[in-house]
Structures are given as structure tokens and as C-alpha cells.
Design a protein around this motif. Sequence first.
Motif, PDB file in Angstrom:
ATOM      1  N   SER A 194      -1.913  39.816  43.446  1.00 45.05           N
ATOM      2  CA  SER A 194      -0.636  39.345  42.905  1.00 45.05           C
ATOM      3  C   SER A 194      -0.838  38.069  42.090  1.00 45.05           C
ATOM      4  CB  SER A 194       0.372  39.113  44.037  1.00 45.05           C
ATOM      5  OG  SER A 194       0.003  38.020  44.863  1.00 45.05           O
TER       6      SER A 194
ATOM      7  N   SER B 145      -9.160  32.597  52.396  1.00 40.07           N
ATOM      8  CA  SER B 145      -7.935  32.674  51.580  1.00 40.07           C
ATOM      9  C   SER B 145      -8.060  31.809  50.329  1.00 40.07           C
ATOM     10  CB  SER B 145      -6.732  32.205  52.414  1.00 40.07           C
ATOM     11  OG  SER B 145      -6.642  32.896  53.631  1.00 40.07           O
TER      12      SER B 145
ATOM     13  N   VAL C 279      -0.623  32.590  54.172  1.00 43.35           N
ATOM     14  CA  VAL C 279      -1.724  33.552  54.112  1.00 43.35           C
ATOM     15  C   VAL C 279      -2.856  33.114  55.043  1.00 43.35           C
ATOM     16  CG1 VAL C 279      -3.474  34.588  52.616  1.00 43.35           C
ATOM     17  CG2 VAL C 279      -1.147  34.295  51.771  1.00 43.35           C
TER      18      VAL C 279
ATOM     19  N   THR D 214       4.271  40.040  42.603  1.00 38.83           N
ATOM     20  CA  THR D 214       4.004  41.318  41.935  1.00 38.83           C
ATOM     21  C   THR D 214       5.232  41.818  41.182  1.00 38.83           C
ATOM     22  OG1 THR D 214       2.403  41.887  43.660  1.00 38.83           O
ATOM     23  CG2 THR D 214       3.217  43.685  42.283  1.00 38.83           C
TER      24      THR D 214
ATOM     25  N   ALA E  28      -4.733  41.551  48.775  1.00 32.80           N
ATOM     26  CA  ALA E  28      -3.437  41.910  48.188  1.00 32.80           C
ATOM     27  C   ALA E  28      -2.759  40.689  47.575  1.00 32.80           C
ATOM     28  CB  ALA E  28      -2.538  42.537  49.256  1.00 32.80           C
ATOM     29  N   PHE E  29      -2.813  39.564  48.279  1.00 34.54           N
ATOM     30  CA  PHE E  29      -2.247  38.328  47.730  1.00 34.54           C
ATOM     31  C   PHE E  29      -3.020  37.880  46.491  1.00 34.54           C
ATOM     32  CE2 PHE E  29      -2.033  33.608  47.667  1.00 34.54           C
ATOM     33  CZ  PHE E  29      -0.670  33.470  47.455  1.00 34.54           C
TER      34      PHE E  29
ATOM     35  N   THR F   9       3.559  38.023  48.279  1.00 36.70           N
ATOM     36  CA  THR F   9       2.809  38.983  47.466  1.00 36.70           C
ATOM     37  C   THR F   9       3.756  39.894  46.698  1.00 36.70           C
ATOM     38  OG1 THR F   9       0.975  38.956  49.043  1.00 36.70           O
ATOM     39  CG2 THR F   9       1.113  40.842  47.552  1.00 36.70           C
TER      40      THR F   9
ATOM     41  N   SER G 252       3.592  36.266  54.106  1.00 38.83           N
ATOM     42  CA  SER G 252       2.527  36.533  53.135  1.00 38.83           C
ATOM     43  C   SER G 252       2.849  37.769  52.311  1.00 38.83           C
ATOM     44  CB  SER G 252       1.192  36.726  53.859  1.00 38.83           C
ATOM     45  OG  SER G 252       0.847  35.582  54.618  1.00 38.83           O
TER      46      SER G 252
END
Length: 278
Positions: A176, A90, A234, A263, A172-173, A259, A255
Amino acid sequence: MSAQAVAPAKTDPIDVLLKGGGPRRRAGALAASATFGRRAMLKLKHDPKQLVDSIAIPVLFTVLFTYLFGGAISGSSGSYLKLLLPGTLSMSIAIVTMYGGARLAQDVTTGAFDRFRSLPVWRGAFVLGGLLSDAVRYLFASAIVVGLGLVMGYRPGGGAVGVLAAVALIVAFGLSLSLLWAVVALLTRDPAVVISIANIVLMPLSFASNIFVEPGTMPGWLRAFVDVNPLSHVATAARALMNDTGGTGGPVAWSLVATAVLTAVCAPLALHLYARQN
């Protein structure tokens, strides 16, 4: 008249391109984004040193912290990897995200950026294309961390499915976060400033988290920050998915919320700033 056949006149390719046939159809948003993403990947192909950050950072954090703190914290490096590896995965992706913003800031200062904005395509294609190339870089860095962990003795209890789910959540995080650095890049237009701001934000989030140790031994005020730190959520979600420890609902949900919020705030702001660049 000679019996020999007359050779057909050779057609110039330029004439074919200029031949009438109506205007070409404007490229769609996805096609234009894919084109800009391919451009970014070609830059990596011709300048592989841009991947140094995606290789060095995951290797450095995973190897260094495992052998520095593994014996002291968990008794052995193998046991510590169950706590550390999802966390360094992470952390590594979060830190690598800053370089995408720095490259965008560099593009803004060149004449190519103005040419891209003048093309008859969706204005957000350039930003989205950069995110597509970033996603490839994040997957590459994730593969390095997981592969290195397997070599060092890590065995994920969640199997391949758990690892893939954790990687998808972290990427995905990371995307963002990439939108956040895109906003910073479009505001500052200076790669060095983007990296400086990103370090100011990411270093406290990385080290004041549960990535390296459990927060139970921390002072109350620090533990309160760790508990609301999105990077902690996360990392916790990644541990639960990769180690199959159960209780994934809460960390995964938080998480995804972090995200989605990043976004929803940064994507329209980045597009607005991109359209207003002079």
C-alpha cells in the motif's frame, strides 16, 4: 527422376509468424501484469545491485540497534530482540518501498514507458506488475531480517505460523505504501524527488513510533502521535503475532484499516495519473 528423396524446403520462422491465422487475442489484465512483473524481476537478475537496499537496510537496522540499545533498554540483546525485531522488520520494509517509486519515476523518463502505454493491454498492468516485483523484494528483505534474528538468538513464540502471518501483514502494508510512492513518482517524474519526499514522510514515522522503545516513557504530545502512527500499529501487530503475546485483534485490525485506506486512495489515483502521462 532420382530415387533420392527430395529434402523438404526449410521454413523461415518469420514466415511462420507472419502466416495468416487471425489476430492474436489481447492479453488479459493478470497475464499482462505478470509479464511486467517478470520484466522487473529480469532487471534485478541482470542488475543485482538493485537488491542492495533490500539487503543493507534490514541488516543495518537489526544489527546496529540490537547491539547499541539492547543492553541499555532490556538488559541484554536477546531480550531486546523480542521488542526490536518485529519493529525493524516493519521499518525495513517501509523504507525499502521508496525505491520502487524511484524506479517507476526513472521508467517514466525513458522512451520505454511510452511504448508500454501504447501496448493493447490493460493500462494498470505496468503498475501492478511493479507491485508484484516489489512483493518479491519485500519477502526477500523479510527473510533476511528473520534469518538474521534467529542467528542472533531470537526465538519467536508464535512459531512459523506467527512469523508468516506477521510477514504477510507487513508486506501488505508495504505494498500500500508502494502505491503511495507510485503516485508521487507519476506526479514528480524524478527519482531523487521521490526518495526525498519518502524520507521526509518515513523518517518521522519510523523514529516517532514504538519500534525501538515502549511509548510509556515518552512525553504526552509525542505519545499521542505514536498512538496514531500506522507504523506503530503494524509493529505492535507483528510483535503480537511473532511473540504470541495475545491481543492481536486491535493492532491487526488497525494495520489492515491503514492498508485498506492507503490502497483505496492511491490505487485509483495511480492508475489515473498513469493514463494521463504524456
